[in-house]
Motif scaffolding. Sequence first.
Motif, PDB file in Angstrom:
ATOM      1  N   VAL A   1       0.829  -1.203   0.000  1.00 12.46           N
ATOM      2  CA  VAL A   1       0.000   0.000   0.000  1.00 12.46           C
ATOM      3  C   VAL A   1       0.867   1.257   0.000  1.00 12.46           C
ATOM      4  O   VAL A   1       0.529   2.254  -0.646  1.00 12.46           O
ATOM      5  CB  VAL A   1      -0.973  -0.010   1.204  1.00 12.46           C
ATOM      6  CG1 VAL A   1      -1.791   1.255   1.262  1.00 12.46           C
ATOM      7  CG2 VAL A   1      -1.878  -1.226   1.140  1.00 12.46           C
TER       8      VAL A   1
ATOM      9  N   SER B   1      -8.022   1.250  -2.440  1.00 13.56           N
ATOM     10  CA  SER B   1      -7.858   1.595  -1.031  1.00 13.56           C
ATOM     11  C   SER B   1      -9.082   1.194  -0.207  1.00 13.56           C
ATOM     12  O   SER B   1      -8.954   0.648   0.896  1.00 13.56           O
ATOM     13  CB  SER B   1      -7.601   3.098  -0.908  1.00 13.56           C
ATOM     14  OG  SER B   1      -7.380   3.462   0.424  1.00 13.56           O
TER      15      SER B   1
ATOM     16  N   CYS C   1      -8.031   8.039   1.745  1.00 11.80           N
ATOM     17  CA  CYS C   1      -7.789   7.673   0.347  1.00 11.80           C
ATOM     18  C   CYS C   1      -6.918   8.715  -0.357  1.00 11.80           C
ATOM     19  O   CYS C   1      -6.303   8.416  -1.375  1.00 11.80           O
ATOM     20  CB  CYS C   1      -9.108   7.519  -0.400  1.00 11.80           C
ATOM     21  SG  CYS C   1     -10.031   6.049   0.078  1.00 11.80           S
TER      22      CYS C   1
END
Length: 127
Positions: free
Chosen positions: A51, A86, A103
């Motif tokens: 991520v 996300s 986000c």
Amino acid sequence: MVNLQEEVGRATSEISVYESKREEVLHRSRALIKLCSSAIVDVHNGREVDVQALAEKRDALLEVIRTDPILYNNGEQALQEYCEMSILITVSKKGRFPSMEECGAGSGPYLLGLADCVGEFRRMALE
């Protein structure tokens, strides 16, 4: 009195700068969309997603599109894909929906990403 040749030269220079930034936005957008698509597949296959790397790509795109509001439209689809990814990861790992701030995108990409997640949630339920 306006020197037309100088004005045309100045206008041409401004357009060249814009076109250069636009091409950079499109390049970064395509890269982010591709990475987000792969990350969504990874989530469905139970694989870990980096991520942080995706957030860095998002930030690099935002850095360019924030220099000129006209460029925002060229990067909006990539931000939508990022929001979709996300949201999917946050829901699947934490059992909650992330905020727009989490986000890192505006309301348009966030809502469109949320709407796109419906298909991903369906896919998760059917697998």
